[in-house]
Design a protein around this motif. Structure first.
Motif, short mmCIF file in Angstrom:
data_model
loop_
_atom_site.label_atom_id
_atom_site.label_comp_id
_atom_site.label_asym_id
_atom_site.label_seq_id
_atom_site.Cartn_x
_atom_site.Cartn_y
_atom_site.Cartn_z
N GLY A 95 29.10 -27.11 18.26
CA GLY A 95 29.93 -27.28 17.40
C GLY A 95 30.18 -28.70 16.86
O GLY A 95 30.39 -28.97 15.79
N VAL A 98 27.40 -29.14 14.07
CA VAL A 98 28.00 -28.46 12.80
C VAL A 98 29.05 -29.48 11.98
O VAL A 98 29.21 -29.81 11.04
N SER A 141 32.84 -22.72 14.19
CA SER A 141 31.45 -22.40 14.66
C SER A 141 31.60 -22.23 16.26
O SER A 141 30.90 -21.38 16.85
N TYR A 144 33.01 -18.86 16.75
CA TYR A 144 31.97 -17.86 16.46
C TYR A 144 30.93 -17.81 17.66
O TYR A 144 30.72 -16.57 18.05
#
Lengths: 150, 75
Positions: A95, A98, A141, A144
């Protein structure tokens, strides 16, 4: 939903609220005749401080609130341990990666806006916007990855 | 290059060890139940340390719990 997922969801919602507040204020300033330094600086201060508060105090409060909700739900005095294992740490790292990539793209766009003749106020506003958007994209993210398994 | 995947027999081993639950296994190896679910589903390949801990819980060698096989090679 695990403790980590709930914590990330709270962080995501907080960041979304901050970004909406920031964009609405910026838009209103633009409508009222352009960006004024004093107003923009105070808006930046509010947004930066709120982000720090969300990241630190928000996490602590979420932990406490989730513990209380868990105790009420299970009606036990047993304190639930919210452990962070290796998979949680890896998801957190992914994470962050990202977030960092999204923020870097935002910095590039901000620099390009300055290079193409926009005032420094616009450049710094874009920098702050990209930092919050980076956090939001990082949160999404992570959620997800938790939903997918890894 | 051929693609390999880490496969596991955790579900089978749990069944053979008095149907130990995912929650109990997670507690014994110090991870969350979600991590055990992800390992069993083949979505997450654990660290070497966690793999050894799982093998220790079942009292079997590591290669009886995990194997490294060609993707799509179902046994």
């Amino acid at each position: 939903m695990t403790y980590q997922e709930k914590s990330i969801a709270v962080s995501l919602v907080s960041h979304l609220l901050i970004v909406v507040y920031y964009l609405v204020n910026l838009f209103q300033m633009q409508q009222a005749g352009g960006l004024v330094s004093a107003k923009v600086f105070s808006l930046w201060a509010i947004v930066i401080v709120s982000t720090i508060i969300v990241n630190i105090i928000g996490n602590i409060l979420t932990n406490i609130l989730l513990s209380i909700v868990h105790a009420i739900k299970t009606r036990s005095e047993h304190v639930e341990k919210f452990i962070e294992d290796e998979r949680d740490k890896l998801i957190g790292l992914k994470g962050s990666k990202v977030s960092y990539i999204a923020f870097s793209i935002g910095v590039l766009i901000a620099m390009l806006s300055f290079a193409f003749g926009q005032p420094p106020l616009v450049m710094f506003s874009l920098l702050i916007l990209s930092s919050i958007l980076g956090e939001i994209i990082g949160d999404i993210s992570q959620l997800y990855l938790y939903q997918k398994g890894f | 290059m051929d693609k390999y995947k880490v496969r596991n027999n955790v579900r089978k081993l749990r069944f053979n060890h008095d149907e130990i639950t995912q929650e109990q296994l997670a507690e014994k190896v110090g991870v969350t139940r979600q991590t055990i679910i992800a390992i069993e589903g083949g979505k997450y390949a654990p660290s070497l340390e966690l793999a050894f801990k799982i093998a220790l819980v079942f009292g079997v060698p590591l290669q009886e719990v995990f194997s490294y096989e060609l993707e799509g090679d179902e046994k």
